[in-house]
Motif scaffolding. Structure first.
Motif, PDB file in Angstrom:
ATOM      1  N   MET A 109       0.822  -1.210   0.000  1.00  0.00           N
ATOM      2  CA  MET A 109       0.000   0.000   0.000  1.00  0.00           C
ATOM      3  C   MET A 109       0.859   1.265   0.000  1.00  0.00           C
ATOM      4  SD  MET A 109      -3.123  -0.630  -0.362  1.00  0.00           S
ATOM      5  CE  MET A 109      -2.428  -1.799  -1.552  1.00  0.00           C
ATOM      6  N   VAL A 110       1.979   1.237   0.698  1.00  0.00           N
ATOM      7  CA  VAL A 110       2.890   2.389   0.689  1.00  0.00           C
ATOM      8  C   VAL A 110       3.440   2.602  -0.721  1.00  0.00           C
ATOM      9  CG1 VAL A 110       5.104   3.271   1.537  1.00  0.00           C
ATOM     10  CG2 VAL A 110       3.494   2.193   3.129  1.00  0.00           C
ATOM     11  N   CYS A 111       3.845   1.494  -1.357  1.00  0.00           N
ATOM     12  CA  CYS A 111       4.368   1.605  -2.732  1.00  0.00           C
ATOM     13  C   CYS A 111       3.300   2.122  -3.689  1.00  0.00           C
ATOM     14  CB  CYS A 111       4.881   0.243  -3.203  1.00  0.00           C
ATOM     15  SG  CYS A 111       6.392  -0.315  -2.391  1.00  0.00           S
ATOM     16  N   LEU A 112       2.074   1.626  -3.555  1.00  0.00           N
ATOM     17  CA  LEU A 112       1.002   2.080  -4.440  1.00  0.00           C
ATOM     18  C   LEU A 112       0.660   3.542  -4.185  1.00  0.00           C
ATOM     19  CD1 LEU A 112      -1.542  -0.883  -4.628  1.00  0.00           C
ATOM     20  CD2 LEU A 112      -0.029  -0.030  -6.417  1.00  0.00           C
ATOM     21  N   GLY A 113       0.662   3.941  -2.910  1.00  0.00           N
ATOM     22  CA  GLY A 113       0.379   5.335  -2.597  1.00  0.00           C
ATOM     23  C   GLY A 113       1.400   6.276  -3.202  1.00  0.00           C
ATOM     24  N   LEU A 114       2.686   5.911  -3.085  1.00  0.00           N
ATOM     25  CA  LEU A 114       3.744   6.728  -3.678  1.00  0.00           C
ATOM     26  C   LEU A 114       3.665   6.710  -5.205  1.00  0.00           C
ATOM     27  CD1 LEU A 114       6.738   5.758  -1.353  1.00  0.00           C
ATOM     28  CD2 LEU A 114       5.483   7.928  -1.392  1.00  0.00           C
ATOM     29  N   HIS A 115       3.320   5.555  -5.745  1.00  0.00           N
ATOM     30  CA  HIS A 115       3.165   5.441  -7.206  1.00  0.00           C
ATOM     31  C   HIS A 115       2.068   6.386  -7.692  1.00  0.00           C
ATOM     32  CE1 HIS A 115       2.638   3.736 -11.192  1.00  0.00           C
ATOM     33  NE2 HIS A 115       1.381   3.421 -10.911  1.00  0.00           N
ATOM     34  N   ASP A 116       1.005   6.534  -6.915  1.00  0.00           N
ATOM     35  CA  ASP A 116      -0.093   7.426  -7.302  1.00  0.00           C
ATOM     36  C   ASP A 116       0.291   8.895  -7.131  1.00  0.00           C
ATOM     37  OD1 ASP A 116      -2.956   7.747  -8.049  1.00  0.00           O
ATOM     38  OD2 ASP A 116      -3.069   8.659  -6.062  1.00  0.00           O
ATOM     39  N   ILE A 117       1.067   9.186  -6.079  1.00  0.00           N
ATOM     40  CA  ILE A 117       1.447  10.574  -5.806  1.00  0.00           C
ATOM     41  C   ILE A 117       2.493  11.076  -6.800  1.00  0.00           C
ATOM     42  CG2 ILE A 117       2.584  12.076  -4.125  1.00  0.00           C
ATOM     43  CD1 ILE A 117       1.307  10.318  -1.938  1.00  0.00           C
TER      44      ILE A 117
END
Length: 447
Positions: free
Chosen positions: A80-88
């Motif tokens: 989830m951290v990786c996906l959040g950063l990927h989105d940001i």
């Protein structure tokens, strides 16, 4: 949790860098890093879906199943951290042309991100009722499939047929197949061992269940646990419980189950002799070592169950001196105390000590050390009980010379948080403190 398994996961996530690095010379490195984060998230989620299958051999690579549950939780958080950063971090690159489904893939990726984020948060917020969490957790595979669709058809600086594309696709396929197996195929496939409920007894707050195998039955070691499902009466969902009986020649099994929630309350009320059950397992490495080193067993409340199997097995095996601390709150409600005292009389190396907190008695590292003659270095300590008690005893015993590797325990929790409750409590305390400070300042007379 085995280091070997953690290294394999780390290598699986870092391997795409080999293919991403050459692309950095001609592409925006920030956007490329964002795409790497998305790829890493898919790899982690694919592995996590596979871990959920409890496939044979997983414990050999990653450690006991209780540790795999903890790993499963943290891999979800990392994804989830990786996906959040990927989105940001903007992942768009100039000069890329997507296919006909690129726009749809972009929208589906957004839905997948927020769906996974909500479900992962629901997993680590432990006050959400178990049955609601269990139902929602099954949807994670659907959002993972949407994330894989996003990867297959989104604009990216490599094709799905390139080595990098094939590598990531393999983990996407692994996750999708694992999800389909767990949600669709496994419920229809025969699994586990068939048993019949032989006897049911209610001992205080415990429900003792003895099962007789229909055919071969499973072979287990003292201290292991298994998943129990009873046919009918709303008890067909699998739940893990410690096996409280030592292995028997007829492979009959005994569970001693504490009434702690909806499922266990229903089981206590509705389980009857003659009902059919399925048992899957066994799992766990919470087992006694060989040798003559002294052993300390600490069972708090229902945590006594694996030590019942330990104690019964002493009749057929040689071991060093064993001291069993049975920590309770009510002396009139101590299931199996008589049975343990009888075994202690039959087995000379076992000593039973009842520690009743209502009488002002506490089990401390100092007491354990004194009972062992002042030295804990050569002992093996086995613990089953509350987490706070476990941490306090382990810390104190290690300071007194116990080797940390000789403190054995199971993290026998289907759900564990990530400290959100503690953070909320701290924020609440800080808010109350600030309010009281302002009130105190207002009531102080001006000088």
């Amino acid at each position: 949790m085995r280091i070997f398994g953690l290294v394999l996961i780390a290598l699986a996530c870092l391997a795409p860098i080999v293919w991403f690095a050459p692309l950095a010379a001609a592409r925006d490195p920030i956007a490329l890093f964002s795409q790497y984060l998305g790829v890493a998230a898919l790899i982690v989620m694919g592995i996590n879906q596979f871990l959920a299958t409890r496939a044979p051999g997983l414990e050999t690579i990653f450690g006991p199943l209780d540790r795999i549950y903890v790993l499963h939780k943290w891999l979800g958080v990392i994804a989830m951290v990786c996906l959040g950063l990927h989105d940001i971090i903007d992942a768009e690159m100039n000069g890329l042309r997507g296919g006909a489904l690129a726009g749809i893939a972009e929208d589906i990726g957004e839905v997948s991100l927020y769906g996974l984020l909500i479900l992962v948060l629901a997993s680590v917020i432990t006050f959400i009722p178990y049955h609601l969490w269990k139902w929602s957790h099954r949807l994670i595979g659907i959002f993972f499939f949407m994330g894989a669709f996003h990867f297959f058809f989104i604009e990216k600086p490599f094709s799905n047929s390139d080595p990098l594309g094939l590598y990531v696709s393999a983990f996407c396929v692994l996750g999708i197949v694992s999800y389909l197996w767990m949600s669709l195929l496994r419920p229809m496939a025969p699994r586990g061992h068939g048993y019949t409920v032989d006897t049911v007894r209610h001992l205080g707050g415990l429900t003792e269940v003895v099962l007789k195998p229909k055919r071969r039955g499973l072979r287990h070691k003292p201290g292991q646990f298994a998943f129990l499902a009873v046919k009918g009466s709303g008890l067909s969902e699998e739940h893990p419980f410690s096996l409280s009986g030592a292995p028997r020649e007829d492979r009959a099994l005994r569970f001693s189950i504490k009434d702690l929630g909806d499922y266990t309350h229903r089981l206590r009320r509705e389980l009857k002799e003659g009902m059919e059950a399925t048992v899957s397992g066994p799992f766990g490495h919470f087992t006694m070592p060989s040798g003559r080193d002294p052993q300390v067993w600490i069972g708090a409340g229902v945590g006594i169950t694996p030590f019942l199997a330990f104690a019964e097995s002493l009749k057929t095996r040689e071991t060093g001196p064993v001291k069993l601390y049975y920590c309770v709150r009510e002396r009139d409600d101590i299931p199996y105390a008589v049975d343990l005292e009888r075994i202690a009389e039959e087995v000379g190396d076992l000593e039973l000590v009842i520690v009743n907190s209502n009488e002002g008695v506490r089990l401390t590292p100092e007491r354990i050390s004194e009972d062992l003659g002042g030295s804990v270095r050569d002992a093996h300590v086995f613990f089953c009980g509350p987490v706070a008690m476990r941490k306090a005893l382990k810390t104190g015993l290690v300071l007194k010379g116990l080797r940390a590797s000789r403190f054995h325990f199971e993290q026998f929790e289907m759900r564990t948080g990530i400290g959100l409750n503690a953070l909320a409590a701290w924020l609440w305390d800080q808010g109350i403190y600030a309010i009281e400070k302002r009130r105190a300042a207002k009531t102080q007379p001006a000088e």
